[in-house]
Write an enzyme that holds these catalytic residues in place. Structure first.
Site, PDB file in Angstrom:
ATOM      1  N   VAL A  13       0.841  -1.207   0.000  1.00 35.41           N
ATOM      2  CA  VAL A  13       0.000   0.000   0.000  1.00 35.41           C
ATOM      3  C   VAL A  13       0.873   1.253   0.000  1.00 35.41           C
ATOM      4  CG1 VAL A  13      -1.804   1.263   1.232  1.00 35.41           C
ATOM      5  CG2 VAL A  13      -1.887  -1.225   1.165  1.00 35.41           C
ATOM      6  N   ASP A  32      11.890   2.989   4.726  1.00 35.81           N
ATOM      7  CA  ASP A  32      11.591   1.555   4.834  1.00 35.81           C
ATOM      8  C   ASP A  32      12.877   0.803   5.195  1.00 35.81           C
ATOM      9  OD1 ASP A  32       8.982  -0.102   3.201  1.00 35.81           O
ATOM     10  OD2 ASP A  32      10.583  -1.192   4.228  1.00 35.81           O
ATOM     11  N   ASN A  33      12.742  -0.242   5.983  1.00 33.35           N
ATOM     12  CA  ASN A  33      13.935  -1.068   6.266  1.00 33.35           C
ATOM     13  C   ASN A  33      14.018  -2.270   5.332  1.00 33.35           C
ATOM     14  OD1 ASN A  33      12.000  -2.797   7.214  1.00 33.35           O
ATOM     15  ND2 ASN A  33      12.866  -3.060   9.254  1.00 33.35           N
ATOM     16  N   ASP A  57      15.221   1.712   9.840  1.00 33.56           N
ATOM     17  CA  ASP A  57      14.248   1.020  10.687  1.00 33.56           C
ATOM     18  C   ASP A  57      13.585   2.081  11.559  1.00 33.56           C
ATOM     19  OD1 ASP A  57      12.892  -0.335  12.636  1.00 33.56           O
ATOM     20  OD2 ASP A  57      14.473  -1.811  13.005  1.00 33.56           O
ATOM     21  N   ALA A 115      -1.820   3.882   9.679  1.00 28.21           N
ATOM     22  CA  ALA A 115      -2.414   2.723   9.003  1.00 28.21           C
ATOM     23  C   ALA A 115      -2.812   1.717  10.069  1.00 28.21           C
ATOM     24  CB  ALA A 115      -1.402   2.098   8.048  1.00 28.21           C
ATOM     25  N   TYR A 146      -0.021  -8.695  15.944  1.00 28.59           N
ATOM     26  CA  TYR A 146      -0.412  -7.678  14.959  1.00 28.59           C
ATOM     27  C   TYR A 146      -1.616  -6.889  15.462  1.00 28.59           C
ATOM     28  CZ  TYR A 146      -1.535  -5.712  10.329  1.00 28.59           C
ATOM     29  OH  TYR A 146      -1.790  -4.869   9.285  1.00 28.59           O
ATOM     30  N   THR A 176      -6.890  -5.826   1.251  1.00 31.35           N
ATOM     31  CA  THR A 176      -6.613  -5.068   0.025  1.00 31.35           C
ATOM     32  C   THR A 176      -5.773  -5.938  -0.908  1.00 31.35           C
ATOM     33  OG1 THR A 176      -6.673  -3.051   1.333  1.00 31.35           O
ATOM     34  CG2 THR A 176      -5.635  -2.883  -0.819  1.00 31.35           C
ATOM     35  N   ARG A 187      -0.650 -13.890   1.572  1.00 39.01           N
ATOM     36  CA  ARG A 187      -2.079 -13.635   1.763  1.00 39.01           C
ATOM     37  C   ARG A 187      -2.888 -14.382   0.707  1.00 39.01           C
ATOM     38  NH1 ARG A 187      -1.830  -7.263   3.284  1.00 39.01           N
ATOM     39  NH2 ARG A 187       0.278  -7.505   2.479  1.00 39.01           N
TER      40      ARG A 187
HETATM   41  N1  UDP Z   1      -6.371 -18.299   3.269  1.00 40.83           N
HETATM   42  C1  UDP Z   1      -6.597 -19.415   2.489  1.00 40.83           C
HETATM   43  N2  UDP Z   1      -5.586 -19.855   1.678  1.00 40.83           N
HETATM   44  C2  UDP Z   1      -4.388 -19.221   1.585  1.00 40.83           C
HETATM   45  C3  UDP Z   1      -4.169 -18.075   2.382  1.00 40.83           C
HETATM   46  C4  UDP Z   1      -5.188 -17.643   3.218  1.00 40.83           C
HETATM   47  O1  UDP Z   1      -7.683 -20.017   2.509  1.00 40.83           O
HETATM   48  O2  UDP Z   1      -3.526 -19.686   0.817  1.00 40.83           O
HETATM   49  C5  UDP Z   1      -7.489 -17.797   4.102  1.00 40.83           C
HETATM   50  C6  UDP Z   1      -7.114 -17.419   5.520  1.00 40.83           C
HETATM   51  O3  UDP Z   1      -7.189 -18.544   6.369  1.00 40.83           O
HETATM   52  C7  UDP Z   1      -8.171 -16.373   5.838  1.00 40.83           C
HETATM   53  C8  UDP Z   1      -8.448 -15.702   4.490  1.00 40.83           C
HETATM   54  O4  UDP Z   1      -7.959 -16.603   3.509  1.00 40.83           O
HETATM   55  O5  UDP Z   1      -9.366 -16.983   6.290  1.00 40.83           O
HETATM   56  C9  UDP Z   1      -7.742 -14.366   4.329  1.00 40.83           C
HETATM   57  O6  UDP Z   1      -6.395 -14.553   4.681  1.00 40.83           O
HETATM   58  P1  UDP Z   1      -5.287 -13.451   4.466  1.00 40.83           P
HETATM   59  O7  UDP Z   1      -4.019 -14.013   5.012  1.00 40.83           O
HETATM   60  O8  UDP Z   1      -5.279 -12.982   3.056  1.00 40.83           O
HETATM   61  O9  UDP Z   1      -5.762 -12.201   5.323  1.00 40.83           O
HETATM   62  P2  UDP Z   1      -6.390 -12.019   6.785  1.00 40.83           P
HETATM   63  O10 UDP Z   1      -6.565 -13.369   7.443  1.00 40.83           O
HETATM   64  O11 UDP Z   1      -5.417 -11.166   7.504  1.00 40.83           O
HETATM   65  O12 UDP Z   1      -7.699 -11.385   6.537  1.00 40.83           O
END
Ligand code: UDP
Length: 315
Positions: A13, A32-33, A57, A115, A146, A176, A187
């Site tokens: 972002v 940024d580090n 950092d 953020a 987190y 996002t 993610r």
């Molecule tokens: N997730 C998934 N497969 C993946 C990665 C994540 O099914 O390969 C799932 C994860 O368990 C969560 C959702 O997707 O329920 C979103 O995960 P993400 O890590 O993107 O973000 P966050 O959990 O922080 O919303």
């Protein structure tokens, strides 16, 4: 022309924010580090006369000399596997790092924007989540490194506002996606897209019945900049209320990539929220902001970006 500092400026972002401020004629210093950010995300700005990059950092110092008109604090790992891999650094950057970023803003009489995240709502018992909901976070759970760090960062920010009248904003960012989300970020959207492009199985964690609401990065950044420009000090959700299950996301990803990858089910991470959807009434009312990019359109742009990166031999 304002001089803007973006911590986490080489992140997903953060790098898009740098683009938006530069495009409207502001000067930008990205700090940024490079722990999870990449210089590659800023490579197109290397020759820009109004752009500079400082490798530092933010927990140690934010070495930016001269006038500063705005500080946007985006430094932090944001992907669950990445912040769980560096739990202490994650706690530090939103506590010590936020303190440093607030001090930089205070010393310069600058607008500050934190953020924050939908993660402060934890595994929500109120649905959808409006800003008045205080969340459901277990402070001792692994994910809290987190969630609680961002909650603490919100408290620090509110305290600077009360104590020093610092003009401070807090954005709660919901999931996002878009170009510059690294293939190895971990993610769900980057995982599914890369798996589909490679013809590999899509890894669904748990049953796939959990929900998220995905916002395209251009919409997200437009909302963040609108909040920065406003005088609003209360926290504001910026996200797309279009809520879907992970199994529904599988279908959209397959459609957009033309993939027929199968699904493999893997264990659900500890504390994974069961549902998440922003109530964006406040953003609509106070900022006149509204997301416009649909999930298939946003994913198509992301697919094109990944393919282009591949063509250039970049990962
Ligand atoms: N997730 C998934 N497969 C993946 C990665 C994540 O099914 O390969 C799932 C994860 O368990 C969560 C959702 O997707 O329920 C979103 O995960 P993400 O890590 O993107 O973000 P966050 O959990 O922080 O919303």
């Amino acid at each position: 022309m304002a001089r803007i500092v973006v911590t986490g400026g080489s992140g997903f972002v953060g790098s898009h924010l740098c683009d938006v401020f530069l495009a409207r004629g502001d000067e930008v210093v990205a700090v940024d580090n490079l722990s999870t950010g990449r210089l590659q995300s800023l490579a197109h700005l290397a020759e820009h006369p109004a752009f500079s990059f400082v490798r530092a950092d933010v927990c140690e110092a934010i070495p930016v000399e001269g006038r500063v008109d705005g500080v946007l604090h985006f430094a932090s790992p944001a992907s669950p596997p990445e912040y769980l891999a560096v739990p202490l650094e994650t706690l530090d950057v939103s506590s010590i790092g936020t303190r440093r970023a607030l001090d930089l803003a205070l010393a310069n009489d600058a607008r500050f924007l934190l953020a924050s995240t939908s993660e402060i709502y934890g595994d929500p018992v109120v649905h959808p989540q409006s800003e008045s909901y205080n969340g459901n976070v277990d402070p001792g759970a692994p994910r809290a490194v987190y969630d609680e760090a961002k909650r603490f960062a919100e408290t620090l920010t509110a305290t600077y506002r009360r104590l020093y009248d610092l003009p401070a904003a807090i954005v709660r960012i919901f999931n996002t996606y878009g170009p510059r989300l690294r293939p190895a970020d971990g993610r769900v959207v980057s995982n599914f897209m890369i798996q589909a492009i490679d013809g590999k199985p899509l890894t669904v964690y748990g049953s796939g019945g959990q929900t998220r609401s995905f916002c395209y990065v251009d919409d997200e950044v437009r909302g963040i900049v609108a909040l920065f420009d406003s005088g609003v000090s209360d926290p504001v959700n910026i996200g797309n209320p279009n809520e879907i299950t992970m199994l529904e996301l599988v279908d959209v990803v397959r459609e957009v990539t033309g993939s027929s990858s199968e699904v493999v089910f893997e264990p659900l991470p500890v504390g994974d929220p069961t549902r998440r959807r922003p109530d964006i009434t406040r953003a609509r009312t106070l900022l006149g902001w509204e997301p416009t990019v649909t999930l298939p359109n946003g994913l198509a742009r992301m697919r094109d970006w990944y393919l282009e990166e591949r063509r250039h031999g970049r990962e």
